[in-house]
Motif scaffolding. Structure first.
Motif, PDB file in Angstrom:
ATOM      1  N   VAL A  21       8.362   8.190   1.726  1.00  0.00           N
ATOM      2  CA  VAL A  21       9.802   8.468   1.635  1.00  0.00           C
ATOM      3  C   VAL A  21      10.594   7.174   1.498  1.00  0.00           C
ATOM      4  CG1 VAL A  21      11.795   9.298   2.943  1.00  0.00           C
ATOM      5  CG2 VAL A  21       9.725  10.691   2.808  1.00  0.00           C
ATOM      6  N   ASN A  22      10.215   6.157   2.247  1.00  0.00           N
ATOM      7  CA  ASN A  22      10.900   4.873   2.145  1.00  0.00           C
ATOM      8  C   ASN A  22      10.725   4.248   0.761  1.00  0.00           C
ATOM      9  OD1 ASN A  22      12.245   3.631   4.704  1.00  0.00           O
ATOM     10  ND2 ASN A  22      10.473   4.736   5.476  1.00  0.00           N
ATOM     11  N   VAL A  23       9.537   4.369   0.205  1.00  0.00           N
ATOM     12  CA  VAL A  23       9.295   3.834  -1.141  1.00  0.00           C
ATOM     13  C   VAL A  23      10.159   4.564  -2.161  1.00  0.00           C
ATOM     14  CG1 VAL A  23       7.592   3.636  -2.988  1.00  0.00           C
ATOM     15  CG2 VAL A  23       6.974   3.020  -0.646  1.00  0.00           C
ATOM     16  N   LEU A  24      10.180   5.887  -2.091  1.00  0.00           N
ATOM     17  CA  LEU A  24      10.960   6.662  -3.059  1.00  0.00           C
ATOM     18  C   LEU A  24      12.456   6.456  -2.852  1.00  0.00           C
ATOM     19  CD1 LEU A  24       8.880   9.950  -3.237  1.00  0.00           C
ATOM     20  CD2 LEU A  24       8.956   8.057  -4.851  1.00  0.00           C
ATOM     21  N   ALA A  25      12.871   6.237  -1.608  1.00  0.00           N
ATOM     22  CA  ALA A  25      14.273   5.910  -1.369  1.00  0.00           C
ATOM     23  C   ALA A  25      14.631   4.573  -2.014  1.00  0.00           C
ATOM     24  CB  ALA A  25      14.555   5.874   0.135  1.00  0.00           C
ATOM     25  N   ALA A  26      13.702   3.617  -1.937  1.00  0.00           N
ATOM     26  CA  ALA A  26      13.927   2.333  -2.605  1.00  0.00           C
ATOM     27  C   ALA A  26      14.010   2.501  -4.120  1.00  0.00           C
ATOM     28  CB  ALA A  26      12.799   1.360  -2.242  1.00  0.00           C
ATOM     29  N   VAL A  27      13.127   3.348  -4.668  1.00  0.00           N
ATOM     30  CA  VAL A  27      13.179   3.636  -6.107  1.00  0.00           C
ATOM     31  C   VAL A  27      14.510   4.279  -6.471  1.00  0.00           C
ATOM     32  CG1 VAL A  27      12.163   5.038  -7.948  1.00  0.00           C
ATOM     33  CG2 VAL A  27      10.690   3.823  -6.339  1.00  0.00           C
ATOM     34  N   ARG A  76       0.819  -1.224   0.000  1.00  0.00           N
ATOM     35  CA  ARG A  76       0.000   0.000   0.000  1.00  0.00           C
ATOM     36  C   ARG A  76       0.840   1.256   0.000  1.00  0.00           C
ATOM     37  NH1 ARG A  76      -2.475   1.241   5.931  1.00  0.00           N
ATOM     38  NH2 ARG A  76      -0.759   0.454   7.214  1.00  0.00           N
ATOM     39  N   TRP A  77       2.065   1.178   0.583  1.00  0.00           N
ATOM     40  CA  TRP A  77       2.914   2.374   0.565  1.00  0.00           C
ATOM     41  C   TRP A  77       3.319   2.719  -0.865  1.00  0.00           C
ATOM     42  CZ3 TRP A  77       1.208   3.362   4.864  1.00  0.00           C
ATOM     43  CH2 TRP A  77       1.353   2.561   5.992  1.00  0.00           C
ATOM     44  N   TRP A  78       3.496   1.701  -1.692  1.00  0.00           N
ATOM     45  CA  TRP A  78       3.830   1.942  -3.093  1.00  0.00           C
ATOM     46  C   TRP A  78       2.645   2.578  -3.812  1.00  0.00           C
ATOM     47  CZ3 TRP A  78       8.511   0.901  -5.631  1.00  0.00           C
ATOM     48  CH2 TRP A  78       9.487   0.309  -4.821  1.00  0.00           C
ATOM     49  N   SER A  79       1.440   2.150  -3.458  1.00  0.00           N
ATOM     50  CA  SER A  79       0.248   2.766  -4.049  1.00  0.00           C
ATOM     51  C   SER A  79       0.131   4.229  -3.639  1.00  0.00           C
ATOM     52  CB  SER A  79      -1.012   2.007  -3.625  1.00  0.00           C
ATOM     53  OG  SER A  79      -0.965   0.669  -4.058  1.00  0.00           O
ATOM     54  N   GLN A  80       0.422   4.511  -2.366  1.00  0.00           N
ATOM     55  CA  GLN A  80       0.385   5.892  -1.897  1.00  0.00           C
ATOM     56  C   GLN A  80       1.433   6.742  -2.611  1.00  0.00           C
ATOM     57  OE1 GLN A  80       0.580   6.390   2.347  1.00  0.00           O
ATOM     58  NE2 GLN A  80      -1.199   5.068   2.741  1.00  0.00           N
ATOM     59  N   ALA A  81       2.602   6.160  -2.853  1.00  0.00           N
ATOM     60  CA  ALA A  81       3.652   6.906  -3.557  1.00  0.00           C
ATOM     61  C   ALA A  81       3.235   7.221  -4.987  1.00  0.00           C
ATOM     62  CB  ALA A  81       4.956   6.106  -3.549  1.00  0.00           C
ATOM     63  N   LEU A  82       2.589   6.267  -5.634  1.00  0.00           N
ATOM     64  CA  LEU A  82       2.122   6.496  -7.001  1.00  0.00           C
ATOM     65  C   LEU A  82       1.035   7.566  -7.053  1.00  0.00           C
ATOM     66  CD1 LEU A  82       1.965   2.833  -8.373  1.00  0.00           C
ATOM     67  CD2 LEU A  82       3.594   4.624  -9.024  1.00  0.00           C
ATOM     68  N   ASP A  83       0.243   7.669  -5.980  1.00  0.00           N
ATOM     69  CA  ASP A  83      -0.830   8.654  -5.936  1.00  0.00           C
ATOM     70  C   ASP A  83      -0.361  10.023  -5.454  1.00  0.00           C
ATOM     71  OD1 ASP A  83      -2.625   6.768  -6.804  1.00  0.00           O
ATOM     72  OD2 ASP A  83      -3.222   6.163  -4.774  1.00  0.00           O
ATOM     73  N   ASN A  84       0.885  10.119  -5.000  1.00  0.00           N
ATOM     74  CA  ASN A  84       1.409  11.379  -4.472  1.00  0.00           C
ATOM     75  C   ASN A  84       1.885  12.252  -5.631  1.00  0.00           C
ATOM     76  OD1 ASN A  84       3.331  13.342  -3.295  1.00  0.00           O
ATOM     77  ND2 ASN A  84       2.917  12.230  -1.399  1.00  0.00           N
ATOM     78  N   GLU A  85       1.179  13.344  -5.872  1.00  0.00           N
ATOM     79  CA  GLU A  85       1.498  14.196  -7.021  1.00  0.00           C
ATOM     80  C   GLU A  85       2.886  14.826  -6.898  1.00  0.00           C
ATOM     81  OE1 GLU A  85      -0.278  18.138  -9.384  1.00  0.00           O
ATOM     82  OE2 GLU A  85      -1.376  17.223  -7.717  1.00  0.00           O
ATOM     83  N   GLY A  86       3.245  15.266  -5.689  1.00  0.00           N
ATOM     84  CA  GLY A  86       4.559  15.868  -5.494  1.00  0.00           C
ATOM     85  C   GLY A  86       5.682  14.887  -5.764  1.00  0.00           C
ATOM     86  N   ALA A  87       5.491  13.633  -5.340  1.00  0.00           N
ATOM     87  CA  ALA A  87       6.520  12.616  -5.567  1.00  0.00           C
ATOM     88  C   ALA A  87       6.652  12.306  -7.052  1.00  0.00           C
ATOM     89  CB  ALA A  87       6.168  11.349  -4.793  1.00  0.00           C
ATOM     90  N   ARG A  88       5.515  12.179  -7.738  1.00  0.00           N
ATOM     91  CA  ARG A  88       5.575  11.904  -9.183  1.00  0.00           C
ATOM     92  C   ARG A  88       6.261  13.045  -9.930  1.00  0.00           C
ATOM     93  NH1 ARG A  88       0.030  10.731  -8.706  1.00  0.00           N
ATOM     94  NH2 ARG A  88      -0.402  12.515 -10.073  1.00  0.00           N
ATOM     95  N   ARG A  89       5.957  14.254  -9.553  1.00  0.00           N
ATOM     96  CA  ARG A  89       6.571  15.409 -10.202  1.00  0.00           C
ATOM     97  C   ARG A  89       8.080  15.445  -9.939  1.00  0.00           C
ATOM     98  NH1 ARG A  89       3.032  18.756  -8.745  1.00  0.00           N
ATOM     99  NH2 ARG A  89       4.032  19.415  -6.809  1.00  0.00           N
TER     100      ARG A  89
END
Length: 269
Positions: free
Chosen positions: A240-246, A50-63
């Motif tokens: 943040v953990n998901v994006l750090a993994a990415v 679910r954290w990965w889903s939240q990261a995908l839905d986060n507009e700031g993170a995608r940008r």
């Protein structure tokens, strides 16, 4: 050098400890990106996506990811052109100050990032601001290109020195002009070195934060900057953990591919 069995065991233990210090924290980040516990208790109570889903839905993170990709591609393209040209100049021509040129090209990667960032920020304020150009994606690309050019330069220069000029001279003797010789003889021999350097450049640009801090404007927030800005916000910790993994994956994969390309090129007779 011949080592005793005890010395070999000791070296292996030291190597294993050194690798553990580097890679165990990275492994923890990867595990926490799927840790079901929002507080990231250890060992994980379960695993979730679910954290990965939240990261995908986060507009700031995608940008931020998109900005990092644009900056990495732009800096890599600029470095590819400039680094290759500089390598050809140093490897194929003799002129006054040739060694100084080589030093100037390599120096930016040896300088502390904060020094490079401050210098670039001041330069942009003096040169670009009067022209109406503010800090943004363009200045980030220029800042990243200053150190990305080193990886291209070193890879291409090493390949040019290893291959020599015999094939190019043979091509010229057979009637090929300069462009034909470059396109059909020189470039194929440099292709893997240029690709390896480009992958390393992209990886360096994608996870750079210090120079980016001084050269990015409000609309050019890269992924490392976004992660740093949200690192201490409890609600953003899972993302943040998901994006750090990415970030880990997108940094490691290009370096691994570049290493494989370089190793494959060394085995070619």
């Amino acid at each position: 050098m011949t080592l005793s069995p005890a010395a070999r065991i000791a070296l292996r233990i030291v190597m294993a400890l050194g690798l553990a210090v580097v890679y165990v924290p990275l492994l923890v980040v990867l595990v926490n990106s799927v840790n079901a516990d929002k507080a990231f208790g250890w060992p994980p109570s379960g695993f979730t996506g679910r954290w990965w889903s939240q990261a995908l839905d986060n507009e700031g993170a995608r940008r931020a990811v998109l900005t990092s990709v644009k900056a990495g591609l732009g800096a890599t393209a600029a470095a590819l052109v400039l680094g290759t040209m500089a390598a050809f100049a140093v490897a194929r021509h003799r002129f006054f100050g040739r060694e100084a040129v080589s030093l100037v090209v390599v120096l930016p990667i040896a300088l502390p990032g904060i020094v490079t960032g401050i210098a670039l920020s001041n330069a942009f304020q003096v040169v670009l601001k009067p022209l109406g150009i503010g800090l943004g994606l363009f200045t980030v690309i220029v800042g990243h290109a200053t150190f990305c050019v080193v990886t291209i330069y070193n890879n291409v220069l090493a390949r040019l020195r290893r291959t020599g000029t015999s094939l190019e001279e043979a091509s010229a003797d057979l009637g090929a002009d300069t462009f034909q010789t470059f396109w059909y003889v020189t470039l194929p021999g440099l292709r893997s070195a240029m690709l390896a350097g480009a992958l390393l450049s992209f990886a360096l640009s994608f996870d750079e934060i210090i120079v980016t801090t001084f050269t990015a404007g409000p609309g050019a927030e890269t992924l490392p900057i976004w992660i740093f800005g949200n690192l201490f916000r409890p609600n953003q910790a899972p993302v943040v953990n998901v994006l750090a993994a990415v970030l880990i994956v997108l940094s490691v994969v290009p370096i691994w591919i570049a290493q494989r390309l370089s190793a494959g090129a060394r085995t070619v007779p």
